[in-house]
Design an enzyme around this catalytic site. Sequence first.
Site, short mmCIF file in Angstrom:
data_model
loop_
_atom_site.label_atom_id
_atom_site.label_comp_id
_atom_site.label_asym_id
_atom_site.label_seq_id
_atom_site.Cartn_x
_atom_site.Cartn_y
_atom_site.Cartn_z
CB SER A 76 -46.81 -26.57 -36.61
OG SER A 76 -47.12 -27.60 -35.83
CE1 TYR A 120 -43.62 -24.76 -32.58
CE2 TYR A 120 -45.34 -26.02 -32.44
CZ TYR A 120 -44.20 -25.69 -33.11
OH TYR A 120 -43.70 -26.19 -34.24
P1 NAI Z 1 -34.68 -27.42 -35.40
O1 NAI Z 1 -34.77 -26.94 -33.88
O2 NAI Z 1 -33.95 -28.47 -35.92
O3 NAI Z 1 -34.36 -26.09 -36.27
C1 NAI Z 1 -34.90 -24.87 -36.29
C2 NAI Z 1 -34.01 -23.92 -36.60
O4 NAI Z 1 -34.20 -22.54 -36.02
C3 NAI Z 1 -32.52 -24.01 -35.87
O5 NAI Z 1 -31.43 -24.13 -36.72
C4 NAI Z 1 -32.32 -22.80 -34.86
O6 NAI Z 1 -31.09 -22.47 -34.50
C5 NAI Z 1 -33.19 -22.04 -35.92
N1 NAI Z 1 -33.63 -20.76 -35.03
C6 NAI Z 1 -34.43 -20.64 -33.99
N2 NAI Z 1 -34.57 -19.58 -33.53
C7 NAI Z 1 -33.75 -18.62 -34.31
C8 NAI Z 1 -33.41 -17.37 -34.42
N3 NAI Z 1 -34.16 -16.38 -33.27
N4 NAI Z 1 -32.85 -16.74 -35.16
C9 NAI Z 1 -32.36 -17.49 -36.07
N5 NAI Z 1 -32.60 -18.80 -36.26
C10 NAI Z 1 -33.16 -19.38 -35.08
O7 NAI Z 1 -36.00 -27.58 -35.63
P2 NAI Z 1 -37.02 -28.03 -37.05
O8 NAI Z 1 -37.61 -29.38 -36.51
O9 NAI Z 1 -36.00 -28.20 -38.06
O10 NAI Z 1 -37.89 -26.86 -36.90
C11 NAI Z 1 -37.86 -26.06 -38.36
C12 NAI Z 1 -39.34 -25.36 -38.07
O11 NAI Z 1 -40.46 -26.43 -38.53
C13 NAI Z 1 -39.76 -24.59 -36.98
O12 NAI Z 1 -40.57 -23.66 -37.40
C14 NAI Z 1 -40.84 -25.79 -36.36
O13 NAI Z 1 -41.82 -24.94 -35.53
C15 NAI Z 1 -41.49 -26.30 -37.51
N6 NAI Z 1 -42.08 -27.60 -37.35
C16 NAI Z 1 -41.25 -28.65 -36.94
C17 NAI Z 1 -41.92 -30.08 -36.82
C18 NAI Z 1 -41.01 -31.05 -36.41
O14 NAI Z 1 -41.59 -32.16 -36.13
N7 NAI Z 1 -39.70 -31.16 -36.44
C19 NAI Z 1 -43.38 -30.13 -36.85
C20 NAI Z 1 -44.09 -28.89 -37.26
C21 NAI Z 1 -43.32 -27.88 -37.49
C1 BGC Z 2 -43.67 -29.81 -33.03
C2 BGC Z 2 -42.91 -31.18 -32.67
C3 BGC Z 2 -44.35 -32.12 -32.61
C4 BGC Z 2 -45.05 -32.07 -34.01
C5 BGC Z 2 -46.29 -32.92 -33.98
C6 BGC Z 2 -44.39 -29.78 -34.26
O1 BGC Z 2 -45.08 -28.52 -34.51
O2 BGC Z 2 -42.54 -28.65 -33.30
O3 BGC Z 2 -42.51 -31.01 -31.71
O4 BGC Z 2 -43.77 -33.33 -32.77
O5 BGC Z 2 -45.52 -30.67 -34.27
O6 BGC Z 2 -47.07 -32.66 -32.95
#
Ligand code: NAI
Ligand code: BGC
Length: 256
Positions: free
Chosen positions: A144, A157
Amino acid sequence: MNRFENKVALITGSSQGIGAACALRLAKDGCDIILNGHKFDERGEKLIAEIEGMGRKAAFLVADLSKAKEAIKLVTDAVDTFSRLDILVNNAGVEKNANFWEVTEEDYDLVMDTNLKGVFFGIQSFVNYCRKNKVEGAVINMSSVHEEIVFPHFAAYCASKGGLRMLTRNLATELAPFNIRINNVAPGAVSTPINQDLLEDKAQLKKVLQNIPLRRMGKVEDVAGVVAFLASDDAAYVTGSTYFVDGGLTYHYEEQ
Ligand code: NAI
Ligand code: BGC
């Protein structure tokens, strides 16, 4: 394009959001895909159908990656599924919003165990497989912008993503002799379920967009394209790096 002929990728947490987009993009570029999540439901079924529709193989393996043992087993099960594994995308992640002084041990553990401990032991399992079978693997960690910049009220986080930053730097050196590459992708604010509250709060969203030079939220496809690059031979000389996919958020400067 078939830049991943005969290759197999495991993408953790890929039922939705960025992980699902990575799965579809890698499949589009010719890769067979192992999906993963806490549970297999209609989202997984739909993704498998879509990937198979592209002429690629797909399977879904259930595992809770906050448990090191399950993270290790997921990799060995993935290897068994299509008899090989070339790419590991550690995408699963969670965040918890709380004042630092109110963070519970339970929430701290959930965030650190999912975002760092499970990733650590999943990579270890993959590296053991790669070394034994002389596979030149590629690891991509979904970090991130908060491996680099602060995010008040998300202390655990930030600690987990900061940990990923150093894990990648360290392993790039340690794994280079085996031609295993490891890189981080650092998204900014991307429209996914993790940002549901932000997307529904128009005033807060306006403030966030003011800090993003490209003045929009990221799309999951923006992230997936960079993941596909890092997984491919186009990135053969890239290891130990973080690629920011953040519309300029991390190092922005507002002219007065
Ligand atoms: P999301 O919440 O839509 O997807 C996360 C996925 O990980 C979900 O499908 C969830 O079920 C799965 N997951 C969580 N814990 C788990 C576990 N213990 N075992 C198996 N699966 C698990 O969120 P998103 O945005 O797609 O996030 C994906 C990655 O991107 C994360 O690592 C998040 O920190 C990172 N990220 C997201 C950003 C954003 O703005 N959406 C920005 C920066 C990083
Ligand atoms: C976080 C989001 C956030 C983004 C920018 C990501 O790592 O999961 O919630 O919007 O960073 O701050």
